[in-house]
Design a protein around this motif. Structure first.
Motif, PDB file in Angstrom:
ATOM      1  N   SER A  30      49.635  27.827  13.929  1.00  0.00           N
ATOM      2  CA  SER A  30      51.105  27.709  13.475  1.00  0.00           C
ATOM      3  C   SER A  30      52.095  28.003  14.700  1.00  0.00           C
ATOM      4  O   SER A  30      53.208  27.608  14.718  1.00  0.00           O
ATOM      5  CB  SER A  30      51.395  28.627  12.363  1.00  0.00           C
ATOM      6  N   GLU A  31      51.580  28.544  15.860  1.00  0.00           N
ATOM      7  CA  GLU A  31      52.502  28.685  16.864  1.00  0.00           C
ATOM      8  C   GLU A  31      52.534  27.635  17.863  1.00  0.00           C
ATOM      9  O   GLU A  31      53.301  27.600  18.788  1.00  0.00           O
ATOM     10  CB  GLU A  31      51.900  30.152  17.732  1.00  0.00           C
ATOM     11  N   HIS A  32      51.703  26.676  17.696  1.00  0.00           N
ATOM     12  CA  HIS A  32      51.629  25.536  18.736  1.00  0.00           C
ATOM     13  C   HIS A  32      52.714  24.747  18.367  1.00  0.00           C
ATOM     14  O   HIS A  32      52.808  24.175  16.912  1.00  0.00           O
ATOM     15  CB  HIS A  32      50.337  24.933  18.530  1.00  0.00           C
ATOM     16  N   LYS A  33      53.354  23.933  19.074  1.00  0.00           N
ATOM     17  CA  LYS A  33      54.398  23.073  18.910  1.00  0.00           C
ATOM     18  C   LYS A  33      53.583  21.566  19.344  1.00  0.00           C
ATOM     19  O   LYS A  33      53.622  21.268  20.551  1.00  0.00           O
ATOM     20  CB  LYS A  33      55.796  23.153  19.583  1.00  0.00           C
ATOM     21  N   PRO A  34      53.268  20.804  17.981  1.00  0.00           N
ATOM     22  CA  PRO A  34      52.641  19.560  18.714  1.00  0.00           C
ATOM     23  C   PRO A  34      53.535  18.491  19.207  1.00  0.00           C
ATOM     24  O   PRO A  34      54.813  18.773  19.226  1.00  0.00           O
ATOM     25  CB  PRO A  34      52.127  19.097  17.270  1.00  0.00           C
ATOM     26  N   GLU A  35      52.951  17.515  19.789  1.00  0.00           N
ATOM     27  CA  GLU A  35      53.638  16.409  20.644  1.00  0.00           C
ATOM     28  C   GLU A  35      54.394  15.590  19.391  1.00  0.00           C
ATOM     29  O   GLU A  35      53.658  15.535  18.292  1.00  0.00           O
ATOM     30  CB  GLU A  35      52.655  15.611  21.472  1.00  0.00           C
ATOM     31  N   ALA A  36      55.140  14.627  19.899  1.00  0.00           N
ATOM     32  CA  ALA A  36      55.908  13.866  18.988  1.00  0.00           C
ATOM     33  C   ALA A  36      55.062  12.424  19.190  1.00  0.00           C
ATOM     34  O   ALA A  36      54.728  11.980  20.370  1.00  0.00           O
ATOM     35  CB  ALA A  36      57.264  13.592  19.203  1.00  0.00           C
ATOM     36  N   TYR A  37      54.855  11.852  18.348  1.00  0.00           N
ATOM     37  CA  TYR A  37      53.992  10.415  18.552  1.00  0.00           C
ATOM     38  C   TYR A  37      54.799   9.270  18.009  1.00  0.00           C
ATOM     39  O   TYR A  37      54.314   8.008  17.704  1.00  0.00           O
ATOM     40  CB  TYR A  37      52.829  10.596  17.990  1.00  0.00           C
ATOM     41  N   ASP A  38      55.995   9.496  17.561  1.00  0.00           N
ATOM     42  CA  ASP A  38      56.828   8.372  16.944  1.00  0.00           C
ATOM     43  C   ASP A  38      57.092   7.067  17.788  1.00  0.00           C
ATOM     44  O   ASP A  38      57.473   5.970  17.254  1.00  0.00           O
ATOM     45  CB  ASP A  38      58.198   9.038  16.536  1.00  0.00           C
ATOM     46  N   ASP A  39      56.877   7.163  19.193  1.00  0.00           N
ATOM     47  CA  ASP A  39      57.199   6.257  20.076  1.00  0.00           C
ATOM     48  C   ASP A  39      55.891   5.387  20.096  1.00  0.00           C
ATOM     49  O   ASP A  39      56.385   4.340  20.713  1.00  0.00           O
ATOM     50  CB  ASP A  39      57.897   6.650  21.291  1.00  0.00           C
ATOM     51  N   LEU A  40      54.923   5.580  19.618  1.00  0.00           N
ATOM     52  CA  LEU A  40      53.748   4.506  19.695  1.00  0.00           C
ATOM     53  C   LEU A  40      53.551   4.017  18.531  1.00  0.00           C
ATOM     54  O   LEU A  40      53.704   4.445  17.422  1.00  0.00           O
ATOM     55  CB  LEU A  40      52.562   5.733  19.979  1.00  0.00           C
ATOM     56  N   GLN A  41      52.712   2.825  18.847  1.00  0.00           N
ATOM     57  CA  GLN A  41      52.198   1.885  17.774  1.00  0.00           C
ATOM     58  C   GLN A  41      50.865   2.427  17.461  1.00  0.00           C
ATOM     59  O   GLN A  41      50.014   1.933  18.295  1.00  0.00           O
ATOM     60  CB  GLN A  41      52.322   0.432  18.020  1.00  0.00           C
ATOM     61  N   LEU A  42      50.542   3.163  16.631  1.00  0.00           N
ATOM     62  CA  LEU A  42      49.281   3.574  16.056  1.00  0.00           C
ATOM     63  C   LEU A  42      48.793   3.249  14.641  1.00  0.00           C
ATOM     64  O   LEU A  42      49.792   3.049  13.777  1.00  0.00           O
ATOM     65  CB  LEU A  42      49.106   5.228  16.172  1.00  0.00           C
ATOM     66  N   GLU A  43      47.533   2.988  14.398  1.00  0.00           N
ATOM     67  CA  GLU A  43      47.114   2.683  13.131  1.00  0.00           C
ATOM     68  C   GLU A  43      47.140   3.838  12.208  1.00  0.00           C
ATOM     69  O   GLU A  43      47.075   3.652  10.785  1.00  0.00           O
ATOM     70  CB  GLU A  43      45.551   2.230  13.288  1.00  0.00           C
ATOM     71  N   PHE A  44      47.433   4.955  12.552  1.00  0.00           N
ATOM     72  CA  PHE A  44      47.767   6.284  11.452  1.00  0.00           C
ATOM     73  C   PHE A  44      49.108   6.468  11.583  1.00  0.00           C
ATOM     74  O   PHE A  44      49.738   6.348  12.613  1.00  0.00           O
ATOM     75  CB  PHE A  44      46.743   7.150  11.781  1.00  0.00           C
ATOM     76  N   SER A  45      49.456   7.195  10.745  1.00  0.00           N
ATOM     77  CA  SER A  45      51.124   8.107  10.778  1.00  0.00           C
ATOM     78  C   SER A  45      51.262   8.809  12.010  1.00  0.00           C
ATOM     79  O   SER A  45      50.429   9.618  12.478  1.00  0.00           O
ATOM     80  CB  SER A  45      51.221   8.590   9.515  1.00  0.00           C
ATOM     81  N   PRO A  46      52.347   8.566  12.648  1.00  0.00           N
ATOM     82  CA  PRO A  46      52.462   9.517  13.828  1.00  0.00           C
ATOM     83  C   PRO A  46      52.609  11.053  13.157  1.00  0.00           C
ATOM     84  O   PRO A  46      52.271  11.992  14.012  1.00  0.00           O
ATOM     85  CB  PRO A  46      54.006   9.125  14.347  1.00  0.00           C
ATOM     86  N   LEU A  47      53.067  11.447  11.955  1.00  0.00           N
ATOM     87  CA  LEU A  47      52.955  12.594  11.597  1.00  0.00           C
ATOM     88  C   LEU A  47      51.569  13.140  11.418  1.00  0.00           C
ATOM     89  O   LEU A  47      51.488  14.412  11.407  1.00  0.00           O
ATOM     90  CB  LEU A  47      53.861  12.761  10.475  1.00  0.00           C
ATOM     91  N   LEU A  48      50.687  12.468  10.934  1.00  0.00           N
ATOM     92  CA  LEU A  48      49.466  12.684  11.005  1.00  0.00           C
ATOM     93  C   LEU A  48      48.811  13.215  12.202  1.00  0.00           C
ATOM     94  O   LEU A  48      47.936  14.332  12.287  1.00  0.00           O
ATOM     95  CB  LEU A  48      48.333  11.516  10.621  1.00  0.00           C
ATOM     96  N   PHE A  49      49.120  12.666  13.254  1.00  0.00           N
ATOM     97  CA  PHE A  49      48.672  12.850  14.823  1.00  0.00           C
ATOM     98  C   PHE A  49      49.225  14.324  15.093  1.00  0.00           C
ATOM     99  O   PHE A  49      48.592  15.483  15.603  1.00  0.00           O
ATOM    100  CB  PHE A  49      49.104  12.043  15.835  1.00  0.00           C
ATOM    101  N   SER A  50      50.514  14.644  14.777  1.00  0.00           N
ATOM    102  CA  SER A  50      51.180  15.782  15.019  1.00  0.00           C
ATOM    103  C   SER A  50      50.705  16.908  14.243  1.00  0.00           C
ATOM    104  O   SER A  50      50.307  18.001  14.467  1.00  0.00           O
ATOM    105  CB  SER A  50      52.547  15.841  14.629  1.00  0.00           C
ATOM    106  N   SER A  51      50.268  16.715  13.045  1.00  0.00           N
ATOM    107  CA  SER A  51      49.710  17.716  11.943  1.00  0.00           C
ATOM    108  C   SER A  51      48.195  18.136  12.385  1.00  0.00           C
ATOM    109  O   SER A  51      47.757  19.123  12.637  1.00  0.00           O
ATOM    110  CB  SER A  51      49.763  17.142  10.431  1.00  0.00           C
TER     111      SER A  51
END
Length: 323
Positions: A30-51
């Motif tokens: 919970s202390e880690h701040k994940p990267e943002a992936y919204d700028d990428l075209q991925l086959e999964f949701s960017p929020l899923l990668f951040s989570s």
């Protein structure tokens, strides 16, 4: 759990060699701040990668974003059901069709500007970050239901205008949009119209600290996804909402306006699936009257409904926070 990844020819990238034998964490960092992936075209949701990034082994957290993407994608491809991957892909295509045709009225809604969105009392309480500061701004109309002033009038008006613009666009283009849920036939899913990153920040930065204070049994779980939408009530819209529980861990419900009578929320206590229809105890029975700009925060399993909006029109912003 995690499998080695490489360049597609069985060759591991050097940075990955140190972590391929590591396992994902059992609980999120919970202390880690994940990267943002919204700028990428991925086959999964960017929020899923951040989570998922919050579950990565410590050795991976300082690697490049590309290395983390490769590692997480391999896990998702291996373990994500094909049917779910297909659903995600169709949802992405649906949203791309919307965003390529719909012209937003207020693009600034897509970026959370806390000084323009929130009233000072809410902002100060969350920024202070203490249980004392948060409890000072809330009232508890019924046990487990917390109400507080949250949104500035101008933001409420902008969001209402944006929804009206969406409805005009839907009417003019005959574009068939997905409505918020099976119970609401009117309104719009804000995530489909470019507001997903803004709502995710609202959940992550502002609601997560509140859930930690008011719902400690839930705060041990990571609130790392959401479903954000607007509901509309009135004579030519939905009129009332039946007794139900939400598909969420924590629900935020904020009245935006307009002029209306009725529509009170009624609460009947928290229940599991097995006992969702049991009779409430007297102390669990409570009502709440909507005030524009004022929010209600409660557990998703807290049984509730909305009485009929007898005149005028009422719009509410709903955010289902999930894990």
């Amino acid at each position: 759990m995690a499998m080695p990844t490489g360049n597609g020819n069985g060759v591991l990238f050097p940075a990955m060699l140190q972590v391929t034998s590591s396992r994902l964490r059992l609980s999120p960092n919970s202390e880690h701040k994940p990267e943002a992936y919204d700028d990428l075209q991925l086959e999964f949701s960017p929020l899923l990668f951040s989570s998922l990034e919050r579950y990565l082994p410590p050795a991976m957290l300082n690697l490049s974003r590309d290395a983390k993407i490769q590692f997480m994608r391999d896990i998702l491809v291996r373990y994500f059901p094909e049917a779910e991957r297909t659903r995600v892909q169709k949802q992405r295509e649906y949203r791309e069709r919307i965003m390529s045709n719909y012209q937003p009225l207020y693009k600034e809604l897509q970026t959370l500007d806390e000084t323009k969105f929130f009233v000072p009392s809410f902002l100060q309480a969350v920024n202070a970050g203490t249980e004392e500061s948060l409890r000072k701004i809330i009232i508890e109309p019924t046990p487990g239901v917390y109400s507080f002033e949250m949104l500035q009038p101008n933001f409420c008006e902008m969001l209402i205008s944006e929804v009206e613009n969406i409805e005009r666009w839907v009417h003019d283009t005959k574009f068939k949009i997905m409505r918020p849920n099976t119970m609401n036939k009117y309104g719009a899913v804000l995530d489909d119209f470019g507001l997903e990153p803004m709502l995710n920040k609202l959940m992550d930065v502002y609601l997560r600290p509140m859930a930690k204070v008011f719902f400690p049994e839930i705060s041990r779980l990571a609130l790392d996804s959401h479903h954000g939408f607007i509901v509309e009530y009135g004579a030519d819209k939905d009129v009332e909402l039946g007794f139900h529980v939400d598909d969420s861990e924590v629900t935020l419900n904020v009245c935006l306006g307009k002029d209306f009578f009725g529509g009170e929320l009624y609460f009947r206590g928290v229940r599991c699936d097995k006992h969702v229809n049991t009779v409430p105890h007297p102390e669990e029975i409570g009502d709440y009257t909507h005030i524009p700009g004022r929010a209600v925060l409660h557990r998703g399993r807290h049984r509730h409904g909305a009485r009929a909006t007898t005149s005028g029109q009422r719009l509410n912003l709903i955010l289902w926070c999930r894990r």
